[in-house]
Scaffold this motif. Sequence first.
Motif, PDB file in Angstrom:
ATOM      1  N   GLY A   1      -4.042   1.593  -2.594  1.00  0.00           N
ATOM      2  CA  GLY A   1      -3.418   0.414  -2.189  1.00  0.00           C
ATOM      3  C   GLY A   1      -5.190  -1.032  -2.949  1.00  0.00           C
ATOM      4  O   GLY A   1      -5.600  -1.066  -2.482  1.00  0.00           O
ATOM      5  N   PRO A   2      -3.581  -2.343  -2.359  1.00  0.00           N
ATOM      6  CA  PRO A   2      -2.387  -2.720  -2.802  1.00  0.00           C
ATOM      7  C   PRO A   2      -2.483  -2.328  -4.348  1.00  0.00           C
ATOM      8  O   PRO A   2      -3.462  -2.441  -4.965  1.00  0.00           O
ATOM      9  CB  PRO A   2      -2.722  -4.106  -2.410  1.00  0.00           C
ATOM     10  CG  PRO A   2      -3.980  -4.555  -2.007  1.00  0.00           C
ATOM     11  CD  PRO A   2      -5.229  -3.199  -1.978  1.00  0.00           C
ATOM     12  N   VAL A   3      -1.361  -1.961  -4.804  1.00  0.00           N
ATOM     13  CA  VAL A   3      -0.602  -1.518  -6.028  1.00  0.00           C
ATOM     14  C   VAL A   3       0.672  -2.960  -6.105  1.00  0.00           C
ATOM     15  O   VAL A   3       1.201  -3.721  -5.309  1.00  0.00           O
ATOM     16  CB  VAL A   3       0.059  -0.201  -5.580  1.00  0.00           C
ATOM     17  CG1 VAL A   3       1.676  -1.162  -6.837  1.00  0.00           C
ATOM     18  CG2 VAL A   3      -0.744   0.482  -5.760  1.00  0.00           C
TER      19      VAL A   3
ATOM     20  N   LYS B   1       0.485  -1.003   0.318  1.00  0.00           N
ATOM     21  CA  LYS B   1       0.501   0.318   0.068  1.00  0.00           C
ATOM     22  C   LYS B   1       0.642   1.769   0.437  1.00  0.00           C
ATOM     23  O   LYS B   1       1.575   1.585   0.774  1.00  0.00           O
ATOM     24  CB  LYS B   1      -0.848  -0.164   1.093  1.00  0.00           C
ATOM     25  CG  LYS B   1      -1.856   1.066   0.665  1.00  0.00           C
ATOM     26  CD  LYS B   1      -3.341   0.099   1.862  1.00  0.00           C
ATOM     27  CE  LYS B   1      -4.744   1.401   2.414  1.00  0.00           C
ATOM     28  NZ  LYS B   1      -5.084   1.733   3.322  1.00  0.00           N
ATOM     29  N   PRO B   2       0.904   1.809  -0.920  1.00  0.00           N
ATOM     30  CA  PRO B   2       2.414   2.986  -0.885  1.00  0.00           C
ATOM     31  C   PRO B   2       2.172   4.233  -0.106  1.00  0.00           C
ATOM     32  O   PRO B   2       0.680   4.385   0.057  1.00  0.00           O
ATOM     33  CB  PRO B   2       1.905   3.367  -2.816  1.00  0.00           C
ATOM     34  CG  PRO B   2       1.456   2.467  -3.527  1.00  0.00           C
ATOM     35  CD  PRO B   2       0.520   1.690  -2.276  1.00  0.00           C
ATOM     36  N   SER B   3       2.504   4.937   0.427  1.00  0.00           N
ATOM     37  CA  SER B   3       2.986   5.893   0.976  1.00  0.00           C
ATOM     38  C   SER B   3       2.266   7.291  -0.042  1.00  0.00           C
ATOM     39  O   SER B   3       2.859   7.259  -0.888  1.00  0.00           O
ATOM     40  CB  SER B   3       3.969   6.927   1.753  1.00  0.00           C
ATOM     41  OG  SER B   3       4.579   6.470   1.459  1.00  0.00           O
ATOM     42  N   LYS B   4       2.226   8.206   0.818  1.00  0.00           N
ATOM     43  CA  LYS B   4       1.687   9.262  -0.344  1.00  0.00           C
ATOM     44  C   LYS B   4       2.875   9.982  -0.880  1.00  0.00           C
ATOM     45  O   LYS B   4       2.918  10.880  -1.844  1.00  0.00           O
ATOM     46  CB  LYS B   4       0.751  10.142   0.621  1.00  0.00           C
ATOM     47  CG  LYS B   4       0.286  11.726   0.106  1.00  0.00           C
ATOM     48  CD  LYS B   4      -0.679  12.768   1.477  1.00  0.00           C
ATOM     49  CE  LYS B   4      -1.558  13.984   0.127  1.00  0.00           C
ATOM     50  NZ  LYS B   4      -1.154  14.564   0.992  1.00  0.00           N
ATOM     51  N   GLU B   5       3.894   9.708  -0.474  1.00  0.00           N
ATOM     52  CA  GLU B   5       5.227  10.030  -0.315  1.00  0.00           C
ATOM     53  C   GLU B   5       5.975   9.347  -1.645  1.00  0.00           C
ATOM     54  O   GLU B   5       6.037   9.939  -2.613  1.00  0.00           O
ATOM     55  CB  GLU B   5       6.109  10.107   0.810  1.00  0.00           C
ATOM     56  CG  GLU B   5       7.732  10.708   0.415  1.00  0.00           C
ATOM     57  CD  GLU B   5       8.851  10.118   1.200  1.00  0.00           C
ATOM     58  OE1 GLU B   5       7.863   9.617   2.688  1.00  0.00           O
ATOM     59  OE2 GLU B   5      10.066  10.669   1.046  1.00  0.00           O
ATOM     60  N   LEU B   6       5.438   8.689  -1.779  1.00  0.00           N
ATOM     61  CA  LEU B   6       5.887   8.104  -2.551  1.00  0.00           C
ATOM     62  C   LEU B   6       4.902   8.161  -4.397  1.00  0.00           C
ATOM     63  O   LEU B   6       5.786   8.144  -5.045  1.00  0.00           O
ATOM     64  CB  LEU B   6       5.261   6.377  -2.510  1.00  0.00           C
ATOM     65  CG  LEU B   6       5.803   4.873  -3.412  1.00  0.00           C
ATOM     66  CD1 LEU B   6       7.448   4.807  -4.682  1.00  0.00           C
ATOM     67  CD2 LEU B   6       5.668   3.569  -2.765  1.00  0.00           C
TER      68      LEU B   6
END
Length: 149
Positions: A68-70, A39-44
């Motif tokens: 997410g999930p990705v 689940k990517p962070s906002k920053e990512l």
Amino acid sequence: MERTFIAIKPDGVNRALIGDIISRFEKRGYKLVAMKLLKPSKELAETHYAALSSKPFFAGLVEFICSGPVCAMVWEGTDVVKTGRTMIGATKPTESAPGTIRGDYGIDVGRNVIHGSDAVDTAEREIGIWFKPEELVEWEPTMSTWIYE
Ligand code: GTP
Ligand code: MG
């Protein structure tokens, strides 16, 4: 050998398309060298799509990717960046050719199932954002001689 960054977006994961998408790249002959579900962070997500930060849909795009999930992957093979984009299809699924991933599985541009790097240098950048060097696996599939002359 050339590498590309491919990510099955939250709509593709939730619609149970991971297996089909991986199968398309495998059957084409490309080599999977890294894969993870996250689940990517906002920053990512913001870093990944930084080039689109001025677009009106940017905030919604980032929120969607972070839901997410990705399934993040690195695929390797001759011309995989360009061929991967061809397999994925046009950005707007209504314009994607049948037989492409988006052309077979999408309707809405904001739910277009999959991401693929658009150039060799962006692929390198994106692989570096999503993966640590040690997460990339060096291996030689035994079937390589049946795929490459
Ligand atoms: P990616 O592989 O995800 O990078 O898509 P792309 O290279 O085909 O298109 P681009 O990089 O221009 O846009 C990135 C993503 O932003 C797209 O895949 C869409 O999900 C989203 N996007 C692009 N244009 C629009 C738009 O006009 N409206 C909305 N809602 N989303 C858009
Ligand atoms: Mg793009």
